[in-house]
Each structure stands twice: as C-alpha cells, then as structure tokens.
Motif scaffolding. Structure first.
Motif, PDB file in Angstrom:
ATOM      1  N   VAL A 139       2.217   1.883  -3.371  1.00 10.33           N
ATOM      2  CA  VAL A 139       1.173   2.493  -4.215  1.00 10.33           C
ATOM      3  C   VAL A 139       1.074   3.984  -3.911  1.00 10.33           C
ATOM      4  N   THR A 140       1.086   4.305  -2.627  1.00 11.06           N
ATOM      5  CA  THR A 140       0.991   5.714  -2.229  1.00 11.06           C
ATOM      6  C   THR A 140       2.137   6.536  -2.840  1.00 11.06           C
ATOM      7  N   GLY A 179       0.825  -1.205   0.000  1.00 12.22           N
ATOM      8  CA  GLY A 179       0.000   0.000   0.000  1.00 12.22           C
ATOM      9  C   GLY A 179       0.857   1.252   0.000  1.00 12.22           C
ATOM     10  N   SER A 180       1.943   1.228   0.763  1.00  9.54           N
ATOM     11  CA  SER A 180       2.846   2.384   0.801  1.00  9.54           C
ATOM     12  C   SER A 180       3.511   2.598  -0.550  1.00  9.54           C
TER      13      SER A 180
END
Lengths: 330, 536
Positions: free
Chosen positions: A198-199, A195-196
């Motif tokens: 992606v961020t 997720g990070s």
C-alpha cells in the motif's frame, strides 16, 4: 411430561440428522488473502462433494509474527498458514497448542508452496535498480516492512544479508554494514507486507519495494502492469511459508479432521494449481512446469544453509537486541 | 494529495504561460531592434546603452508611442521602461523551475507522502495498541478492570444494608429493637483466562467477620460449568435470589428449612440460554438455614440438585417469558451431630426464626440434647412469575430430618410455604433480579425513582412428633404464620429504601421462660422494618 421429553428428543434428533455446516478459521500472513479466498472456495466445493457437509473458512491476515502472537494470546485459529516456520514454532513452544514436531506432519516440511523476495520498481525503473547493490545506494528510497512483525520482511532482510555475505566472502561485519545502508534508505516501516505494498503502490512512496514474489505479481495485476516492473535480483532466498493444524483449537472446535484435510488439499493438483495461479511456487513439478513462465530463475539460498535455521536467525537478527535493533534507528 | 496535484498543475500552467510571454516579448524586442537599430546607432556611445536597452527601445519604438518626445526624454523614458522590463524578465526567469528545483519539489512531495503515511501507520498502531490496553470502568455495576481481550476481568462490588427493627407489643422481650448493619459485604469477583470465574464475599455486618462466598467456577460453556468452594446450595428459590433483590428485608419462613451456604462442588449450567437451569452438587452438608463453617470433617456428605425451567423464555408470548418453575432437593445421612440441625440464629439452640429473626422454635426438650442422627432430606417445589410490574414468587419446602435424643429417635418432617407478590407502582418491570428505575431519583428534574408495593404470606409447621421429646411444647411454637406488606423505593440502580411491616402468629409455645423461644412465642410478633441499601 413424557410427551414433552419425546418432543425434546425428536427435536434433537431432527437437528442433528442433516448435513453439517462446519466453520474453520485460517490465521494467515499478510499477502495470502487472494490465495486463500480462491483456495477456500475450491476446498469448500471439494469437501461438500466428498462429504455433503458445507464448510465456511474464515480468514485472518496480518504480519506473520503478529498473527502468531494473536494465536498465542487466544485467537482460536483452526489452522495457521504463516510466513515462516519460526512463527508456528512460537505457537508450539509458547502456547503448546500443537506439538513441537508439527513440521513433520505434512510433506516438504509442511510447506506446500514456496516463494522468494523480489524488487518491485516504478515503471521504466527510473533509478536503474537491478540488484541489491542498487538498493543500498544513496538516494534510493526502499520500502519494506518491519522484520519484527512481518515474515516477508524477515525473508527480505535475510535475502539482502545473504547477498552481502556472498559478495563479501562471508564477512559478517561488511554484511552488517550493507544491511545498515539498506535500512538507512527505508523511510517508513509497515507492520506487514500488504501494508508495504500500500505504501509503495497506493501512496506512491519510494523507489523500490522489497516484497514477496507473489505480492509483486499481484501488484502488477491490481494496479496495472504499466505502473511497475518486477526486478529479480541475482540472489534471493527460498521462502518457505509453512502450514499447520492448531491441534488444541481443533480439538476444542471438533474440527481436527477437516482442518487436516484442508491443509492436505493444498498439496493436491487443484491446490497446487491455485497456488501457482496466485504466483506462489508450487511443489508439484508438473504444475511448476506449467507455470514456469511466471517465475524468473534466481539463485536461492536457504535459511538453514546460510543462517543455521530459523531459531538461530531469529535470535541473531530479529530478537530484542539483535542485529536489526542495532542497525535500524528510525 | 489531490490538493498537491492541483497546486503542481497550476504551477506548471503558470510557468508555461510566463514562458510564452517571455518568448513573445523577446521576439517582439528582437524584431523591433532590427527595425530601429540604425536610428539609434549614433547615440550608442553617448548614452552607454547596452543590448538590452536596444531591445527595450526597439520594443517601444515598434509601437510608435515615443514619436512626439525629444530624443533625450524619449531615451530616458525608454530606459525606465527597459528597467521595468528587465525586472519582469528576471522575475519570470526565477519562477521557471530548474531541474534541481524540480528534484526538490519531488523530494518534498515524497517527504510529505512519507509523513502522511507515517501518520497513518501511527494511527493504526495507536488503534492496535488501544485494543491491547486494559480497560477500566466505573459505574452502577461497580469498579471493573479487564484486559483488552476480556479474558481477565476483576470487579469490585459491594453491598451495605443498614436496617432498623421495631417490635410492637412485645413487653416480654427486651433488647430487640434498634438499628443494625445487616450486611456489609465487599464482593470481589472476576474472570481468569476467559473461562475461570471467581467470587469472594466476606461479610463484616455481623458480630464477626464471615466468609459467605469463596468459590471458583470453570465455564466450559454456559451449559456446562463446574463450581467449587463455598456458595449457596441449590435449594431454596428465595434463598438463591441475591440479597439485594429480595422483596423484604428478611426472607420468608420457607428459608428456615433450606441450607444457606456450604462448601462443596457443583456441576451446573444454563441450557438453551436458561430455558433449563440445572445444578447437581456434593457438599459437606449443613443444617437448615445454616451458613457452613469453612471446614467440616465428617464421613458423610450432602447431595443437592435443582432443576428450574422457564419453558416460554424464548417464546414470543411476552406474558409467559418470565414464568419459571422447578424443584430442588438435598439428601444427607447425619451421624449424631448438632451442627446438622437448624441454625441457632435468634436463640441459643438450633431452631427456626421469625421474620424478625427471633427464634420461635428450638430443639429444646426439658432434658437432654437433640442431635441430627440419620437421614436428612429436603424437597422444594418452587416457581416465579414476572410480567411487567407484577411479580409473584412461591415455594414450598419439606425438611425431613431424623433426630435422636439419647435412645429416642424420630423422623421429623417440617414444612413451610410462602407466596409473595409485588407491583411496581411506577411501571417498571419487576424481575427475579430486581427493579431498575426508568427515572432515577433526581428531584431537580422531577424524577423520583421507582416504587414497589409487596406482600407476602408464609407458614412454617413443625412435625407434631417433635413434641415433647425433642422440643418443649410450652416454649417452642409448633407453627408460625406470617403476613407482611411493604413499600420499596428504588432511587436508582444502587440505592434502595425498604419499609415493611410483618405480623407473625404462633401455635403452641407461649409458656414461661426468660429466653427465646419462650419470650418470642408469648405474643404475636409485630415488627416494622426499614432498610437503607447501597449496592453496586
């Protein structure tokens, strides 16, 4: 009736005579998707050649802590390949799905590969980030995930903390202040390392991503080497993602033997090669030498040396009311 | 994001265009100023014009438009035009992004992205949280609460049946007509830790509260389950059918010969999705048609087993998919007990009852007490067939019981059988689990639910050796034959109205006496049933 029973018996015999199709579930942490996609295919090929049976390994990925909790809550993984030993310990102690000494069952404390934490910065490193001191500077936006749920984030936190301790002669108060400054620069916390990524990479948020070494390389591969640079800090942490068979689940699924073989094969030359190709540091020295160019030299500390082991580190830093709760206020 | 990019691109384009305009303007002005500077030099002091004025003047002078004006008017006009131009230049300069402004834009861009990402993460978090939240549902199946992973389920269901019985031509029998609350049962059932089921069913419908079901069930797989507690003994087919799904208010005479609920332990399962159903259990053992007490301390136990096959359940032959047959049996060694004899329902001594729940046979010798003493076994072949609106159910039962009265002993074999059928007039499918109306009752919408006609014939025969030592032939009948017909109206899945008529004739009995079975066997039984059933 006799003919009917004979028919039933014949059906059962015919059905059981052929090669088996075995299903396994590997519950893993966030950035191992690509590693295990490649590894599962290799293992299936190996196993079919060896036994004639086909094996289909399903993968489940998420923040390591969350994944461990899912297994505790009933996700019937045959094996767990998580980011840190503490998460598998939790499965052993809370759900008693495997023995407490699970780490002794495979070589290297059941850690077939290692990794570390590096920085991924935007191409050209516009903020001039070279080491941990640059990450805590005012105006630097740092992307990392939540240590409460993400194994990678816990490794990153501890790497930064270890650096601060070393820099400040093991002054814990100063280390806390350092880590506080770091998380003050974090605008958004994802639940897992992927997720990070992606961020940072897709949503283009932040100046630096604190991430697994393999995840940083993967980002270069996926998004283009012209978009990011990898920066290796002067000090980081030896991340040891362990693997284990979940005994009670495999007993229930009758998959104990193949689950063991599945993990043992990670230590094989092929398994190690796949790990190295996916930017995990292999244990096998020959393979490590072959892929040495993939891994920058960095001073690595261990959780045992620096923090007294995972149980203590977890309690001090990540448990409710621990240091992280005190220093991070979203 | 793309909108933001487009906006930035547009802004940049506009900025570049305006910069170009300014440059052209300044270039023109400077060129003009060089051309006309000498002509205006004399007026500098008088007019007080500054450099900008000179620029403006020269700009206009360059196009020669002021050639016909007087000097003063021309200067005035030029001043006005100069002021307009100054304002334009200032405005354009303000629109040009400074480095600081550029940084601000980037900062705002990041903030927007962060907010968008946080919103994204919040949505993911909310979705993940929703998966962990317990679920509550209320519907025709009752009230159900379950954990997010459905490992824990709790359901509240219930059955209420309000009946009427009206007997005709029974002047000898008093006080048997009326309304009754036949069943009033809340049903608590659920699942714990995914594999453990439970059910608790008390009944408030009779004169005293009784526990009907109270059991736990471990489900390793559907084919291997272990049930312990109080529940139906796996024997009679119609007895095993849920109370809310039987065709008539009361089960047939066959049910007189099979056990009701008992306390025990049963291994059971559905093999191949129910193609084969098996059950094997050990119970305290109860007399025919009896519902056991909650405890029974004896040295003997009853073994019960049942196999039921639906051979075509998974075939493509629709007409045979709901055909099933099987056999069930029990065996127990009774050691001189009255409670192992049939139920006392409908009378004061153990015996068998009619459809109208009146006792037509009793172990009522003229003297002495009859006990179950020795082997008691039952056997019940059974079958059903459902296809579309058609239903057929048949079963046979033998209850072979060793009895004693003092020194007298006998092995009595009582038998019964029944066949019942039905047809759903409104076309819905009939099944062992009832009828679900396609068009639930809604008169405003022209929907009336489902209607089913049902018919049944049943017989029960008492072993001849029962008379006269163990039963009084003057009062107890040696056989009963009953036919019934009825109409069932399913308003919806929860509400059902029944009405049926049952006619029972007796062989034997009919003698003098002031209580059942004499009063019952003295004439044929004609009874009209009605029922309002609420089940959820």
């Amino acid at each position: 009736m006799k003919a009917f029973l004979n028919f039933l018996l014949a059906t059962v015999v015919v059905a059981s005579a052929g090669a088996k199709e075995i299903k396994l579930l590997n519950v893993s942490y966030d950035p191992t998707r690509e590693l295990y996609t490649e590894y599962n295919a290799a293992f299936a090929k190996y196993w079919q050649a060896k036994t004639g049976d086909s094996v289909n390994v399903s993968q489940s990925h998420g923040g390591s802590g969350k994944q461990a909790q899912s297994v505790i809550n009933g996700l019937e993984g045959d094996v767990v390949t998580l980011a840190l030993a503490y998460d598998i310990d939790a499965i052993a102690t809370q759900a008693k799905l495997l023995p407490a000494d699970w780490q002794k069952r495979l070589p290297n404390n059941s850690t077939p590969y290692t990794s570390t934490i590096v920085f991924l910065v935007r191409k050209g490193n516009p903020k001039g980030i070279k080491d941990w001191d640059d990450v805590v500077k005012k105006g630097v936006s740092v992307i990392t995930s939540n240590p409460k749920t993400s194994g990678g984030a816990r490794w990153a936190y501890l790497a930064a903390y270890a650096y601060a301790l070393e820099k400040n002669n093991h002054d814990d108060a100063k280390a806390k202040e350092f880590i506080k400054l770091l998380y003050k620069n974090v605008p958004v916390l994802d639940t897992g390392a992927r997720g990070s990524t992606v961020t940072f990479a897709q949503r283009q948020i932040g100046d630096v991503l604190l991430t697994w070494e393999n995840e940083a390389h993967l980002a270069l591969k996926e998004f283009g080497a012209d978009k990011f640079d990898i920066v290796t800090p002067s000090l980081s942490i030896l991340a040891e993602p362990p693997v284990a068979v979940v005994d009670k689940n495999t007993k229930r699924h009758k998959t104990a033997e193949i689950a063991n073989e599945y993990l043992k094969y990670l230590y094989s030359d092929e398994g190690q090669e796949i790990a190295a190709k996916n930017f995990y540091r292999p244990r096998n020295e020959a393979v490590a030498a072959k892929y040495a160019a993939n891994f920058n030299a960095v001073k690595l500390v261990t959780v045992d040396q620096e923090f007294g082991g995972w149980a203590k580190a977890q309690k001090t830093h990540f448990a409710d009311g621990g240091t992280f709760d005190l220093i991070f206020h979203p | 994001m793309s909108q933001l990019k487009a906006a930035k691109a547009k802004c940049k384009t506009v900025s570049v265009m305006k910069t170009k305009q300014i440059k052209q303007l300044v270039l023109t002005a400077v060129t003009g100023a060089q051309l006309t500077l000498s002509a205006l030099a004399a007026d500098d002091a008088a007019t007080g014009t500054n450099g900008a004025a000179q620029v403006e003047v020269s700009a206009f002078a360059a196009d020669g438009s002021g050639g016909n004006l007087s000097d003063a008017a021309e200067i005035k006009l030029l001043k006005q035009q100069l002021q307009v131009l100054i304002e334009k230049v200032n405005a354009l300069e303000q629109q040009r992004a400074t480095p600081q402004q550029s940084a601000t834009i980037q900062d705002l861009d990041q903030r927007i992205k962060i907010l968008a990402r946080q919103r994204e993460l919040d949505q993911e978090s909310a979705a993940a949280l929703a998966k962990t939240q317990p679920k509550l549902s209320v519907g025709s199946g009752g009230l159900t609460a379950s954990s997010a992973d459905t490992n824990f389920v709790f359901s509240l269901k219930g059955v209420m049946q309000v009946d009427s019985r009206t007997f005709f031509g029974d002047t000898a029998v008093r006080s048997n007509d009326g309304f009754l609350l036949r069943r009033a049962r809340p049903i608590f059932q659920g699942t714990l830790y995914r594999d453990f089921d439970f059910r608790f069913t008390p009944d408030f419908g009779g004169s005293s509260v009784q526990i009907y079901d109270a059991y736990g069930n471990y489900r390793y797989e559907s084919w291997l389950q272990l049930r312990a507690g109080k529940f139906k003994t796996p024997e009679g087919l119609e007895q095993l059918q849920e109370d809310i799904n039987t065709s008539f208010n009361e089960r047939s005479l066959v049910t007189d010969l099979v056990p009701n609920r008992d306390v025990g332990l049963q291994l059971w399962g559905l093999i191949n999705d129910g193609v084969l159903t098996y059950a094997a259990g050990v119970f305290n053992g109860v007399g025919d048609a009896r519902n056991s007490s909650n405890s029974s301390f004896e040295n003997n136990v009853e073994f019960a087993g049942r196999l039921f096959v639906q051979p075509f359940k998974k075939s493509d032959i629709a007409a045979l998919q709901n055909f099933g047959f099987g056999v069930a049996g029990t065996t127990e060694h009774d050691a001189g007990t009255a409670s192992a004899l049939p139920s006392t329902t409908g009378g004061v001594l153990p015996g068998y009852t009619t459809d109208g729940q009146q006792q037509f046979f009793a172990y009522n010798p003229t003297a002495g007490v009859v006990l179950a003493n020795g082997q008691h076994w039952r056997l019940s072949p059974q079958s059903y067939y459902y296809y579309g609106p058609f239903s057929l159910l048949s079963e046979y039962a033998i209850s072979d019981q060793a009895v004693s009265k003092g020194a007298a002993k006998a092995d009595l074999q009582n038998t019964a059988w029944q066949i019942s059928g039905g047809w759903v007039l409104t076309g819905e499918n009939a099944s062992f689990n009832g009828v679900t109306p396609l068009h639930p009752f809604n008169p405003r919408g022209g929907q009336w639910g489902a209607f089913q006609i049902v018919a049944r014939y049943a017989e029960l025969n008492i072993d001849d050796d029962a008379f006269p030592v163990f039963s009084n032939p003057d009062t107890s009948a040696s056989a009963a034959k009953a036919w019934s017909a009825g109409l069932n109206w399913y308003l919806n899945r929860n509400i059902r109205f029944n009405t049926s008529y049952s006619h029972t004739t007796f062989t034997g009995g009919g003698g003098a006496g002031a209580a059942a079975p004499a009063t019952v066997t003295r004439q044929s039984e004609h009874v009209l049933f009605t029922r309002i059933q609420l089940a959820f």
